[in-house]
Motif scaffolding. Structure first.
Motif, PDB file in Angstrom:
ATOM      1  N   THR A  78      -9.394  14.265   2.258  1.00 45.96           N
ATOM      2  CA  THR A  78      -9.336  15.561   1.576  1.00 45.96           C
ATOM      3  C   THR A  78      -8.019  16.275   1.848  1.00 45.96           C
ATOM      4  N   GLY A  79      -7.028  15.536   2.302  1.00 40.55           N
ATOM      5  CA  GLY A  79      -5.686  16.062   2.532  1.00 40.55           C
ATOM      6  C   GLY A  79      -4.669  14.961   2.296  1.00 40.55           C
ATOM      7  N   SER A  80      -3.407  15.308   2.309  1.00 43.85           N
ATOM      8  CA  SER A  80      -2.353  14.321   2.118  1.00 43.85           C
ATOM      9  C   SER A  80      -2.480  13.210   3.146  1.00 43.85           C
ATOM     10  N   VAL A  81      -2.315  11.970   2.698  1.00 40.17           N
ATOM     11  CA  VAL A  81      -2.371  10.827   3.602  1.00 40.17           C
ATOM     12  C   VAL A  81      -0.972  10.637   4.178  1.00 40.17           C
ATOM     13  N   LYS A  82      -0.846  10.792   5.497  1.00 38.35           N
ATOM     14  CA  LYS A  82       0.469  10.804   6.140  1.00 38.35           C
ATOM     15  C   LYS A  82       0.870   9.466   6.744  1.00 38.35           C
ATOM     16  N   SER A  83      -0.103   8.634   7.110  1.00 33.49           N
ATOM     17  CA  SER A  83       0.228   7.402   7.814  1.00 33.49           C
ATOM     18  C   SER A  83      -0.872   6.375   7.607  1.00 33.49           C
ATOM     19  N   MET A  84      -0.494   5.099   7.661  1.00 28.15           N
ATOM     20  CA  MET A  84      -1.484   4.019   7.581  1.00 28.15           C
ATOM     21  C   MET A  84      -0.917   2.784   8.263  1.00 28.15           C
ATOM     22  N   CYS A  85      -1.826   1.871   8.614  1.00 27.02           N
ATOM     23  CA  CYS A  85      -1.415   0.664   9.324  1.00 27.02           C
ATOM     24  C   CYS A  85      -2.439  -0.433   9.063  1.00 27.02           C
ATOM     25  N   PRO A  86      -1.992  -1.648   8.724  1.00 25.86           N
ATOM     26  CA  PRO A  86      -2.939  -2.749   8.518  1.00 25.86           C
ATOM     27  C   PRO A  86      -3.354  -3.382   9.842  1.00 25.86           C
ATOM     28  N   SER A 112      -5.979   4.664   8.220  1.00 25.53           N
ATOM     29  CA  SER A 112      -5.121   5.715   7.664  1.00 25.53           C
ATOM     30  C   SER A 112      -5.391   7.037   8.360  1.00 25.53           C
ATOM     31  N   GLY A 113      -4.378   7.905   8.386  1.00 28.64           N
ATOM     32  CA  GLY A 113      -4.514   9.240   8.958  1.00 28.64           C
ATOM     33  C   GLY A 113      -4.060  10.287   7.951  1.00 28.64           C
ATOM     34  N   SER A 114      -4.686  11.451   7.987  1.00 27.69           N
ATOM     35  CA  SER A 114      -4.462  12.447   6.943  1.00 27.69           C
ATOM     36  C   SER A 114      -4.284  13.847   7.522  1.00 27.69           C
ATOM     37  N   ARG A 115      -3.756  14.735   6.684  1.00 24.79           N
ATOM     38  CA  ARG A 115      -3.627  16.145   7.058  1.00 24.79           C
ATOM     39  C   ARG A 115      -4.982  16.824   7.196  1.00 24.79           C
ATOM     40  N   ASP A 116      -6.034  16.186   6.686  1.00 22.75           N
ATOM     41  CA  ASP A 116      -7.361  16.779   6.837  1.00 22.75           C
ATOM     42  C   ASP A 116      -7.904  16.630   8.254  1.00 22.75           C
ATOM     43  N   GLY A 117      -7.137  15.988   9.155  1.00 22.66           N
ATOM     44  CA  GLY A 117      -7.537  15.854  10.545  1.00 22.66           C
ATOM     45  C   GLY A 117      -8.355  14.622  10.852  1.00 22.66           C
ATOM     46  N   SER A 118      -8.531  13.746   9.876  1.00 25.60           N
ATOM     47  CA  SER A 118      -9.360  12.558  10.077  1.00 25.60           C
ATOM     48  C   SER A 118      -8.517  11.296   9.994  1.00 25.60           C
ATOM     49  N   LEU A 150       0.850  -1.196   0.000  1.00 21.23           N
ATOM     50  CA  LEU A 150       0.000   0.000   0.000  1.00 21.23           C
ATOM     51  C   LEU A 150       0.881   1.239   0.000  1.00 21.23           C
ATOM     52  N   THR A 151       0.468   2.252  -0.737  1.00 20.47           N
ATOM     53  CA  THR A 151       1.208   3.518  -0.792  1.00 20.47           C
ATOM     54  C   THR A 151       0.274   4.669  -0.470  1.00 20.47           C
ATOM     55  N   ALA A 152       0.685   5.529   0.450  1.00 19.94           N
ATOM     56  CA  ALA A 152      -0.112   6.700   0.852  1.00 19.94           C
ATOM     57  C   ALA A 152       0.562   7.950   0.323  1.00 19.94           C
ATOM     58  N   SER A 153      -0.211   8.827  -0.299  1.00 18.88           N
ATOM     59  CA  SER A 153       0.392   9.919  -1.066  1.00 18.88           C
ATOM     60  C   SER A 153      -0.181  11.288  -0.737  1.00 18.88           C
ATOM     61  N   GLY A 154       0.553  12.287  -1.209  1.00 17.10           N
ATOM     62  CA  GLY A 154       0.089  13.661  -1.105  1.00 17.10           C
ATOM     63  C   GLY A 154      -1.052  13.971  -2.042  1.00 17.10           C
ATOM     64  N   ASP A 155      -1.395  13.036  -2.951  1.00 23.86           N
ATOM     65  CA  ASP A 155      -2.538  13.269  -3.847  1.00 23.86           C
ATOM     66  C   ASP A 155      -3.861  12.889  -3.186  1.00 23.86           C
ATOM     67  N   GLN A 156      -3.830  12.646  -1.860  1.00 24.42           N
ATOM     68  CA  GLN A 156      -5.004  12.376  -1.036  1.00 24.42           C
ATOM     69  C   GLN A 156      -5.583  10.978  -1.226  1.00 24.42           C
ATOM     70  N   THR A 157      -4.806  10.079  -1.829  1.00 26.69           N
ATOM     71  CA  THR A 157      -5.285   8.715  -2.044  1.00 26.69           C
ATOM     72  C   THR A 157      -4.282   7.700  -1.490  1.00 26.69           C
ATOM     73  N   ILE A 158      -4.777   6.473  -1.334  1.00 28.75           N
ATOM     74  CA  ILE A 158      -3.952   5.308  -1.025  1.00 28.75           C
ATOM     75  C   ILE A 158      -4.153   4.316  -2.157  1.00 28.75           C
ATOM     76  N   LYS A 159      -3.055   3.716  -2.628  1.00 31.13           N
ATOM     77  CA  LYS A 159      -3.162   2.749  -3.710  1.00 31.13           C
ATOM     78  C   LYS A 159      -2.673   1.383  -3.247  1.00 31.13           C
TER      79      LYS A 159
END
Length: 532
Positions: free
Chosen positions: A172-180, A190-196, A146-155
């Protein structure tokens, strides 16, 4: 550690570049050796192993629950360890959106040209996003990533074919972290710069595809504004303080999630079956003033057992927590590094013996967990801010660091016997020495000529931790009803009674663990104080 010296030595350096241009690495991720083991263990597929062992043993000896559990873990781990093929593969994501895979088992000289090393050990690379990739993680026995990106998506990617299997959209913001999830890799947090932070099930795919033909996956649930502090001040430009989620973790109890943010040093713990509010909170200084408490956290990590959790704080300290005793605050703290940006990360080793951290001063720092007041080992070979770090689960003491100097460096912990040995060290080696030499050593303690039969045990075997405040998992009381569960397979995480509140608030969803698994972090903090 009398008579022994340990050090971390650099075993290789890789240059991160594409199309003859250097790029800054942002994330490191080794393959997960224990992914198969964790899934097997937590799903209780080993009950017959315990029963067979007990049946073949002496009927006069009564095995405790703890002994049987350790036996099962050892047997399952020994067989599962061979099924993870990519534990030595290091995934590196960078600012240009690439993911590169390197084989860290291949030997290459440290003094060689970085570019030459890279070509020798690189397996492949591909463009995963048209934006920076901030986090990566391996799933499905390391066959997917899995890849988390500044384009607000995870692939989601097939590792061998480099094929995108799905796009996780909703932030709605860059995805900064994720964990399975620890036992079900179809569940992702996942956690994002959008605060969620959001929870995803990779099996719940949308019928509609994107313009590129990629399958869309939408989040099942989540929490918006998870780390908005009431103490947040306005900046000079009148802009609100950051509410970014910087790190998320799925805890080993299978239902709890830990989150941290950029606004303050508060850790929050959530029950995924009821996300209306966090079930527990903690921070380094609960009684601190407003000015002192507004230090963000750049990263979280946990050891393989899930008992210990480390938090890298922007006050230039790394705090260690026991997840079962959060009300006590951090057990210990580690200082010496400089954490001046949220790109600087830290990580606790799988065996909970060391913590490694990047630093804004261009060095990496390694502490012994049982000796927080001891000066850390300083690794000085990088030429820029050291950011992401990651431990290898297949080789104890092996880890990687990356830096703004466009390089990734691989390190190994080496332990060796010093020239001067005390008598206690010599006596501890008696079991590995021929009988004639044993008698000589026990009589006069003199040194002996080294032979092929000599065996030097690892330093952690010869020298148990003797810290005045050793870190040990808390003892759990096991009821008689709990012991009766052995007939259907032992579950070390289940309490004698189910929490009434969790029973009422557990919806039927893919997030629910097996009925036998009932203990959560809520069971330890029925009335945790709220820390703001």
């Amino acid at each position: 550690m009398d008579g022994f010296v340990s050090a971390f030595n650099e075993t290789g350096t890789l240059a991160v570049h594409h199309n003859a241009e250097d790029t800054i690495p942002l994330c490191l991720s080794f393959g997960n050796l224990l992914s198969v083991f964790c899934k097997t263990f937590c799903n209780r597929d080993y009950g017959h192993i315990v029963a067979d062992f007990a049946a073949k043993s002496s009927p006069d000896f009564e095995y405790s629950v703890e002994v049987l559990d350790v036996i099962a873990i050892a047997i399952v781990a020994s067989s599962a360890a061979f099924t993870a093929k990519f534990a030595h593969i290091l995934a590196v994501s960078d600012e240009d959106g690439y993911v590169s895979l390197f084989d860290t088992r291949r030997k290459f000289p440290v003094t060689a040209n970085f570019e030459e090393n890279t070509e020798k050990v690189k397996i492949c690379d591909w463009v995963s996003h048209q934006n920076a990739v901030f986090d990566t993680c391996w799933i499905k026995e390391d066959t997917q990533i899995l890849t988390a990106s500044g384009d607000q998506t995870i692939k989601l990617w097939d590792v061998q074919e480099h094929k995108c299997l799905g796009v996780l959209t909703g932030h709605t913001g860059s995805v900064k972290s994720m964990c399975p999830h620890p036992t079900n890799s179809d569940i992702i947090v996942s956690g994002s710069r959008d605060g969620s932070f959001r929870i995803w099930d990779l099996r719940c795919k949308s019928v509609a595809n994107s313009r590129q033909g990629e399958v869309g996956i939408y989040s099942m649930s989540g929490v918006n504004g998870a780390h908005i502090s009431s103490q947040a001040r306005r900046t000079r430009r009148g802009k609100a303080a950051s509410m970014s989620i910087t790190s998320v973790l799925c805890l080993k109890d299978q239902v709890s999630v830990a989150t941290a943010g950029a606004v303050d040093s508060v850790l929050k713990f959530w029950d995924t079956r009821n996300l209306k509010c966090s079930v527990a909170q903690t921070c380094p200084c609960p009684q601190s003033t407003e000015k002192q408490s507004l230090h963000g956290i750049s990263s979280l990590s946990q050891d393989e057992s899930g008992i210990f959790l480390s938090a890298s704080c922007m006050d230039n300290r790394i705090y260690l927590y026991n997840t079962l005793q959060l009300e006590k605050g951090p057990l210990k703290s580690f200082s010496g590094c400089r954490i001046e940006s949220f790109f600087v990360k830290s990580a606790i080793s799988p065996d909970a013996s060391n913590i490694v951290s990047g630093s804004s001063d261009g060095n990496a720092y390694v502490w012994k967990v049982d000796k927080p007041l001891e000066d850390p080992t300083v690794l000085k070979t990088h030429d820029g801010e050291v950011t992401a770090v990651n431990w290898c689960s297949s080789d104890i003491g092996k880890f990687a660091t990356c830096s703004d100097d466009f390089t990734v460096r691989i390190w190994n912990k080496n332990s060796y016997v010093s020239r001067t040995q005390c008598a206690s060290v010599i006596r501890r080696r008696v079991m590995a020495i021929p009988n004639t030499e044993c008698k000589m050593l026990l009589n006069n303690g003199k040194k002996y000529p080294k032979t092929n039969e000599d065996v030097v045990l690892p330093d952690h075997t010869l020298h148990p931790i003797s810290s005045p405040t050793p870190i040990t998992p808390p003892k759990m009381n096991i009821s008689e009803g709990h012991r009766n569960q052995l007939s259907s397979g032992f579950d070390s995480n289940a309490p004698s009674q189910k929490t009434p509140e969790s029973a009422l608030k557990s919806p039927s969803s893919v997030l629910n663990p097996p009925s036998s698994l009932k203990r959560t972090i809520r069971d330890y903090f029925s009335a945790s104080p709220k820390i703001m």
